[in-house]
Design an enzyme around this catalytic site. Sequence first.
Site, short mmCIF file in Angstrom:
data_model
loop_
_atom_site.label_atom_id
_atom_site.label_comp_id
_atom_site.label_asym_id
_atom_site.label_seq_id
_atom_site.Cartn_x
_atom_site.Cartn_y
_atom_site.Cartn_z
N GLU A 21 63.21 -5.90 41.36
CA GLU A 21 63.90 -7.17 41.60
C GLU A 21 64.70 -7.63 40.39
O GLU A 21 64.29 -7.42 39.24
CB GLU A 21 62.87 -8.25 41.97
CG GLU A 21 62.27 -8.04 43.34
CD GLU A 21 61.00 -8.85 43.54
OE1 GLU A 21 60.98 -9.70 44.45
OE2 GLU A 21 60.04 -8.64 42.79
N CYS B 49 68.12 -12.35 35.20
CA CYS B 49 66.77 -11.93 34.81
C CYS B 49 66.56 -10.52 35.35
O CYS B 49 66.58 -10.32 36.58
CB CYS B 49 65.73 -12.89 35.37
SG CYS B 49 64.02 -12.43 34.99
N CYS C 120 54.10 -3.90 37.01
CA CYS C 120 53.75 -4.26 35.63
C CYS C 120 52.31 -3.85 35.34
O CYS C 120 51.43 -4.05 36.18
CB CYS C 120 53.91 -5.77 35.41
SG CYS C 120 53.66 -6.28 33.70
N CYS D 93 48.46 -10.01 33.76
CA CYS D 93 48.29 -11.44 33.50
C CYS D 93 47.80 -12.12 34.78
O CYS D 93 48.36 -11.91 35.85
CB CYS D 93 49.60 -12.06 33.03
SG CYS D 93 50.19 -11.40 31.45
N CYS E 278 50.19 -14.31 37.17
CA CYS E 278 51.48 -13.70 37.52
C CYS E 278 51.34 -12.84 38.76
O CYS E 278 50.49 -11.94 38.82
CB CYS E 278 51.99 -12.87 36.34
SG CYS E 278 53.57 -12.05 36.65
N CYS F 227 59.73 -17.64 37.56
CA CYS F 227 58.94 -16.89 36.58
C CYS F 227 57.52 -16.66 37.11
O CYS F 227 56.82 -17.58 37.51
CB CYS F 227 58.89 -17.67 35.27
SG CYS F 227 58.00 -16.85 33.95
#
Length: 337
Positions: free
Chosen positions: A83, A96, A103, A107, A110, A329
């Site tokens: 994305e 962005c 990932c 976290c 997230c 975010c």
Amino acid sequence: MDLDELREALGPAEPPYRVRQLYHGIYGRQAAGLVQISNLPAALRADLAARHPVGLPEVERVYRSADGTLRYLLRLEDSRTVETVLMPEGDRDTICISSQVGCPVDCKFCMTALLGLERSLTAGEIVGQVLLVTRELKVHRADPQGRLNIVMMGQGEPLLNLPNVVKATRILLDPAGFALSPRRITISTAGIIPKIDELGREPVRPKLAISLNASTEEMRQELMPITRKYHLRDLLDACRRYPLRPWERLTFEYVLLGGLNDSDSDARRVVRLLAHLNAKVNLIALNPGPEIPYRPPAEERVAAFQAIVRRSMPCFLRKPRGLDIYAACGQLKRSLA
């Protein structure tokens, strides 16, 4: 390909200025294909096109937010998807971009972490995200690069894909390439200390943002398990030795989680942690997701936290963009909106 690789692709028979024409055509003029680089001889274009097609990620779907944000779901050559988000604002645009598919950092606040890591992106796939979006911007902007910012804060941990991130950055910042100013590209890391040192030795590099997100070692390890390996004290030592340029500050990002890390005491501890650094703080109120076990902070807590920090250093509240399309975010999980 960078300039040296293009030189090798053309071969020794072609003069050096042909390599520069090709390089500028791809990255500066952002040609959709080699046939569009009209200052190259037709026979050379045909030969190169047969051996080295110019390819960008394929747009699988575009999600449009009520606030003007666009989330691009892009399909790569191996059919994996990643994305990219465009955030227009007045006469300025921010793209962005992602550095990995998924990932590995995990976290807990997230949504991208829920994907795990599929693979790292190539330098071409990183640059390709920028070229694709700026090509679309040309329809709406006379000078789409004039007020363009790039943040590598999408999917992935950029410092765990450092060779490709550095190579992509060199192309994006090269005056003969994409020609972006070094002031206008930032990468964000969870704090991979050896790679921070390595990035600092690069002659061409983006600005650096550190995801802090907690004011104590214990809380940071709970929220960001990778920090059990990279401790807060060692991270701050790495930040102190990081070679900032005269115009540069380190950015520390802090995601505020309601009732967890948003107290006045947390704010005062953040000030003490960063007291001897040339730093600024970006606050991000948690952008909620259906699989995230935390809640956003109350508005008064955000205001109080910011007021305490900004007495000692610049402290900004990052405005969420694209919440309604899962583009903000921490929300990039290839979700349907």
